[in-house]
Design an enzyme around this catalytic site. Structure first.
Site, PDB file in Angstrom:
ATOM      1  N   HIS A  61      44.257  22.358  45.992  1.00 46.32           N
ATOM      2  CA  HIS A  61      43.000  21.616  46.067  1.00 46.32           C
ATOM      3  C   HIS A  61      42.359  21.832  47.430  1.00 46.32           C
ATOM      4  O   HIS A  61      42.961  22.452  48.320  1.00 46.32           O
ATOM      5  CB  HIS A  61      43.222  20.124  45.808  1.00 46.32           C
ATOM      6  CG  HIS A  61      44.315  19.500  46.613  1.00 46.32           C
ATOM      7  ND1 HIS A  61      44.306  19.440  47.984  1.00 46.32           N
ATOM      8  CD2 HIS A  61      45.484  18.916  46.241  1.00 46.32           C
ATOM      9  CE1 HIS A  61      45.390  18.833  48.405  1.00 46.32           C
ATOM     10  NE2 HIS A  61      46.149  18.520  47.372  1.00 46.32           N
TER      11      HIS A  61
HETATM   12  P1  TYD Z   1      48.233  14.786  46.383  1.00 47.26           P
HETATM   13  O1  TYD Z   1      47.497  14.925  47.682  1.00 47.26           O
HETATM   14  O2  TYD Z   1      47.485  15.133  45.140  1.00 47.26           O
HETATM   15  O3  TYD Z   1      49.584  15.600  46.422  1.00 47.26           O
HETATM   16  P2  TYD Z   1      49.786  17.188  46.440  1.00 47.26           P
HETATM   17  O4  TYD Z   1      48.493  17.807  46.807  1.00 47.26           O
HETATM   18  O5  TYD Z   1      50.839  17.422  47.477  1.00 47.26           O
HETATM   19  O6  TYD Z   1      50.238  17.611  45.107  1.00 47.26           O
HETATM   20  O7  TYD Z   1      48.771  13.283  46.303  1.00 47.26           O
HETATM   21  C1  TYD Z   1      49.694  12.867  45.318  1.00 47.26           C
HETATM   22  C2  TYD Z   1      49.416  11.419  44.980  1.00 47.26           C
HETATM   23  O8  TYD Z   1      49.598  10.598  46.132  1.00 47.26           O
HETATM   24  C3  TYD Z   1      48.003  11.171  44.488  1.00 47.26           C
HETATM   25  O9  TYD Z   1      48.073  10.266  43.402  1.00 47.26           O
HETATM   26  C4  TYD Z   1      47.307  10.512  45.629  1.00 47.26           C
HETATM   27  C5  TYD Z   1      48.422   9.823  46.398  1.00 47.26           C
HETATM   28  N1  TYD Z   1      48.173   9.812  47.860  1.00 47.26           N
HETATM   29  C6  TYD Z   1      47.909   8.611  48.497  1.00 47.26           C
HETATM   30  O10 TYD Z   1      47.864   7.529  47.860  1.00 47.26           O
HETATM   31  N2  TYD Z   1      47.685   8.614  49.854  1.00 47.26           N
HETATM   32  C7  TYD Z   1      47.700   9.760  50.584  1.00 47.26           C
HETATM   33  O11 TYD Z   1      47.488   9.729  51.822  1.00 47.26           O
HETATM   34  C8  TYD Z   1      47.982  11.004  49.899  1.00 47.26           C
HETATM   35  C9  TYD Z   1      48.001  12.301  50.653  1.00 47.26           C
HETATM   36  C10 TYD Z   1      48.205  10.976  48.543  1.00 47.26           C
END
Ligand code: TYD
Length: 145
Positions: A61
């Site tokens: 992303h």
């Molecule tokens: P995400 O950034 O999509 O993870 P990755 O890119 O590593 O696969 O985040 C995973 C989940 O965690 C998503 O539901 C959002 C939540 N999240 C938070 O609540 N706070 C944060 O600071 C981050 C980075 C993610």
């Protein structure tokens, strides 16, 4: 270090590895960073990814207005970068070296070594709408910058 004056300028900053100070000591080494000094943004949020099964991927992303600094606190992983259609690739394994990823960069973190800890420092608080999760949408927005 070039620091964008505003968010728009930040988009034009390059993705780059930044080496942090390493205070060597027989009792164990020490590394630190300061906002606006070692990394080119103010710190608003820190999160870390851990217990990742070996070989797993995270991310895939971009962020509209969020810049990041990604550090392998232990272990290591790869970071695949796309800026528009331009690709680059980094392998992070040194805990005193991180990757600066400006806003509007498509990034995927992958090939985690078991027991890695990935620390991410950012300049915005968390909100779901800061993400661009669709690559075609990312390209469309990138091309308007
Ligand atoms: P995400 O950034 O999509 O993870 P990755 O890119 O590593 O696969 O985040 C995973 C989940 O965690 C998503 O539901 C959002 C939540 N999240 C938070 O609540 N706070 C944060 O600071 C981050 C980075 C993610």
């Amino acid at each position: 270090m070039s620091v964008g004056k505003d968010k728009k300028t930040m988009y034009y900053n390059e993705v780059k590895e930044i080496e942090l100070p390493k205070i060597k000591d027989l009792r164990g080494n020490l590394t630190f960073l300061e906002q606006n000094n070692h990394i080119p943004f103010p710190i608003k949020r820190v999160y870390w990814i851990y217990d990742v099964p070996g070989g797993e991927n995270r991310g895939g992303h971009a962020f509209k207005n969020t810049s990041e600094f990604i550090i392998p606190l232990s272990g290591g992983f790869t970071v695949d970068i796309k800026r528009g259609e331009k690709k680059s690739f980094f392998q992070l394994t040194q805990t005193n070296k991180g990757l600066y990823v400006p806003a509007m960069t498509w990034r995927k973190i992958g090939s985690f070594i078991s027991n890695s800890v990935c620390l991410v420092i950012t300049d915005t608080e968390f909100k779901d709408n800061i993400y661009i999760r669709d690559f075609m949408e990312y390209i469309k927005i990138y091309n308007t910058l």
